[in-house]
Write an enzyme that holds these catalytic residues in place. Sequence first.
Site, PDB file in Angstrom:
ATOM      1  N   VAL A   1       0.813  -1.226   0.000  1.00 20.22           N
ATOM      2  CA  VAL A   1       0.000   0.000   0.000  1.00 20.22           C
ATOM      3  C   VAL A   1       0.844   1.274   0.000  1.00 20.22           C
ATOM      4  O   VAL A   1       0.334   2.363  -0.249  1.00 20.22           O
ATOM      5  CB  VAL A   1      -1.008   0.045   1.188  1.00 20.22           C
TER       6      VAL A   1
ATOM      7  N   TYR B   1       2.557   5.668  15.321  1.00 17.87           N
ATOM      8  CA  TYR B   1       1.276   4.990  15.081  1.00 17.87           C
ATOM      9  C   TYR B   1       0.113   5.940  15.361  1.00 17.87           C
ATOM     10  O   TYR B   1      -0.798   6.083  14.540  1.00 17.87           O
ATOM     11  CB  TYR B   1       1.202   3.761  15.990  1.00 17.87           C
TER      12      TYR B   1
HETATM   13  P1  NDP Z   1      -2.224  -7.604  11.550  1.00 18.28           P
HETATM   14  O1  NDP Z   1      -0.802  -7.278  11.817  1.00 18.28           O
HETATM   15  O2  NDP Z   1      -2.785  -8.881  12.060  1.00 18.28           O
HETATM   16  O3  NDP Z   1      -2.493  -7.531   9.952  1.00 18.28           O
HETATM   17  C1  NDP Z   1      -2.049  -6.430   9.222  1.00 18.28           C
HETATM   18  C2  NDP Z   1      -2.474  -6.568   7.791  1.00 18.28           C
HETATM   19  O4  NDP Z   1      -1.940  -5.450   7.057  1.00 18.28           O
HETATM   20  C3  NDP Z   1      -1.921  -7.824   7.133  1.00 18.28           C
HETATM   21  O5  NDP Z   1      -2.895  -8.351   6.265  1.00 18.28           O
HETATM   22  C4  NDP Z   1      -0.718  -7.306   6.344  1.00 18.28           C
HETATM   23  O6  NDP Z   1      -0.464  -8.050   5.170  1.00 18.28           O
HETATM   24  C5  NDP Z   1      -1.198  -5.927   5.949  1.00 18.28           C
HETATM   25  N1  NDP Z   1      -0.088  -5.007   5.642  1.00 18.28           N
HETATM   26  C6  NDP Z   1       0.867  -4.541   6.477  1.00 18.28           C
HETATM   27  N2  NDP Z   1       1.715  -3.728   5.804  1.00 18.28           N
HETATM   28  C7  NDP Z   1       1.275  -3.690   4.515  1.00 18.28           C
HETATM   29  C8  NDP Z   1       1.703  -3.023   3.337  1.00 18.28           C
HETATM   30  N3  NDP Z   1       2.788  -2.213   3.314  1.00 18.28           N
HETATM   31  N4  NDP Z   1       1.021  -3.212   2.196  1.00 18.28           N
HETATM   32  C9  NDP Z   1      -0.059  -4.013   2.193  1.00 18.28           C
HETATM   33  N5  NDP Z   1      -0.546  -4.669   3.270  1.00 18.28           N
HETATM   34  C10 NDP Z   1       0.134  -4.514   4.417  1.00 18.28           C
HETATM   35  O7  NDP Z   1      -3.040  -6.355  12.094  1.00 18.28           O
HETATM   36  P2  NDP Z   1      -4.477  -6.280  12.789  1.00 18.28           P
HETATM   37  O8  NDP Z   1      -5.413  -7.194  12.127  1.00 18.28           O
HETATM   38  O9  NDP Z   1      -4.285  -6.351  14.244  1.00 18.28           O
HETATM   39  O10 NDP Z   1      -4.875  -4.767  12.438  1.00 18.28           O
HETATM   40  C11 NDP Z   1      -5.646  -4.417  11.285  1.00 18.28           C
HETATM   41  C12 NDP Z   1      -5.875  -2.923  11.313  1.00 18.28           C
HETATM   42  O11 NDP Z   1      -6.563  -2.578  12.521  1.00 18.28           O
HETATM   43  C13 NDP Z   1      -4.591  -2.109  11.280  1.00 18.28           C
HETATM   44  O12 NDP Z   1      -4.777  -0.939  10.520  1.00 18.28           O
HETATM   45  C14 NDP Z   1      -4.394  -1.769  12.745  1.00 18.28           C
HETATM   46  O13 NDP Z   1      -3.624  -0.608  12.924  1.00 18.28           O
HETATM   47  C15 NDP Z   1      -5.824  -1.587  13.210  1.00 18.28           C
HETATM   48  N6  NDP Z   1      -5.999  -1.749  14.661  1.00 18.28           N
HETATM   49  C16 NDP Z   1      -5.710  -2.939  15.268  1.00 18.28           C
HETATM   50  C17 NDP Z   1      -5.905  -3.091  16.638  1.00 18.28           C
HETATM   51  C18 NDP Z   1      -5.643  -4.391  17.371  1.00 18.28           C
HETATM   52  O14 NDP Z   1      -5.795  -4.431  18.597  1.00 18.28           O
HETATM   53  N7  NDP Z   1      -5.272  -5.458  16.709  1.00 18.28           N
HETATM   54  C19 NDP Z   1      -6.382  -1.961  17.453  1.00 18.28           C
HETATM   55  C20 NDP Z   1      -6.654  -0.768  16.699  1.00 18.28           C
HETATM   56  C21 NDP Z   1      -6.474  -0.684  15.351  1.00 18.28           C
HETATM   57  P3  NDP Z   1       0.694  -9.205   5.073  1.00 18.28           P
HETATM   58  O15 NDP Z   1       0.647 -10.007   6.336  1.00 18.28           O
HETATM   59  O16 NDP Z   1       0.280  -9.965   3.870  1.00 18.28           O
HETATM   60  O17 NDP Z   1       1.986  -8.475   4.906  1.00 18.28           O
END
Ligand code: NDP
Length: 238
Positions: A55, A146
Site C-alpha cells: 500500500v 502509530y
Molecule cells: P495484523 O498485523 O494482524 O495484519 C495487518 C495486515 O496489514 C496484514 O494483512 C498485512 O499483510 C497488511 N499489511 C501490512 N503492511 C502492509 C503493506 N505495506 N502493504 C499491504 N498490506 C500490508 O493487524 P491487525 O489485524 O491487528 O490490524 C488491522 C488494522 O486494525 C490495522 O490498521 C491496525 O492498525 C488496526 N488496529 C488494530 C488493533 C488491534 O488491537 N489489533 C487496534 C486498533 C487498530 P501481510 O501479512 O500480507 O503483509
Amino acid sequence: MTGGSRGIGRAMVRALAEAGAKVLFTYRQSESEAKALEDELRPSASETGSVRCDVRDAESVRSAVDAALTRFGRVDILVNNAGILREQLLAFTKETEWNEVVDTNLKGPFLFCKALVRQMGRQHYGRIINISSVAALMGDVPRASYCASKAGLIGLTRAVAREAAGQGITVNAVAPGIIETDLLARLPETKRKSYEERIPMGRFGHASEVASVVVFLASDRSAYITGQVLCVDGGLHM
Ligand code: NDP
C-alpha cells in the site's frame, strides 16, 4: 479491501463475503494465508479473490485497483485496513521507522482513496471505510508514529467525506480498541490484565466485532452517516 490476509482484515473479508459482497482483498507478505482464506470461502463466496499489493507504493496500488475494476467492472466499497505498529519512544524513533508507519497507515489509504474516488463519483455510489484506532484519539506510549498516522487517517476521512458527500460517497473511520489478534496472544499475562482493567467492559474485542461494524458502514443501512469515527472498544474511549 487492504490487508485481508490476517487478523482483523481476515474477519472483515469473511463478514463482507457472508453479507454477499464480491471481495478482492490485498496481502503483502502473507500469500499462503491469503490463498487459504480464498480456499475457505470458495464454496460459498466463489468471487472472493486476493492480490499482492504494497500500500506504500503508488504503482502497486494502481495495479490492485485495476485488478478489482477488471474483475468486477466497478468498486462500491473500499476498506483501508492494512496497518502496522512500531513501538518506540519518540526520542528513539528513527526517521525510517516513522516513514514506514506513516507511509503504510496514512499514505496507503490516501493512494487508494485517490485511485477510487473519481470512479465512485461517476457511479454516484461509494462506501469508504478507514480503519483507524482509539490510539489516535487517546494517545498511547510508546507509539507516537502509530498515533500520528492513525489521527491523520481521521483527518483524511473527514476531508474526503466533505469533498465526496455530494457524489453519493460516504467516508467513515472505525477505531478499534484492543482486539484479540495473533499479536496479543504473545502478550505477557500481567500486561494483559492491566490492559483489561482499563476497559469498562473488562475484555478485549474480537475481530468479528470490528468486522460487523464495517459491514454496517458498507451497507445501505448506513446511508446517512459520513465523516464519523466509530469506536469499537468496549468503552475504552468515551
Ligand atoms: P495484523 O498485523 O494482524 O495484519 C495487518 C495486515 O496489514 C496484514 O494483512 C498485512 O499483510 C497488511 N499489511 C501490512 N503492511 C502492509 C503493506 N505495506 N502493504 C499491504 N498490506 C500490508 O493487524 P491487525 O489485524 O491487528 O490490524 C488491522 C488494522 O486494525 C490495522 O490498521 C491496525 O492498525 C488496526 N488496529 C488494530 C488493533 C488491534 O488491537 N489489533 C487496534 C486498533 C487498530 P501481510 O501479512 O500480507 O503483509
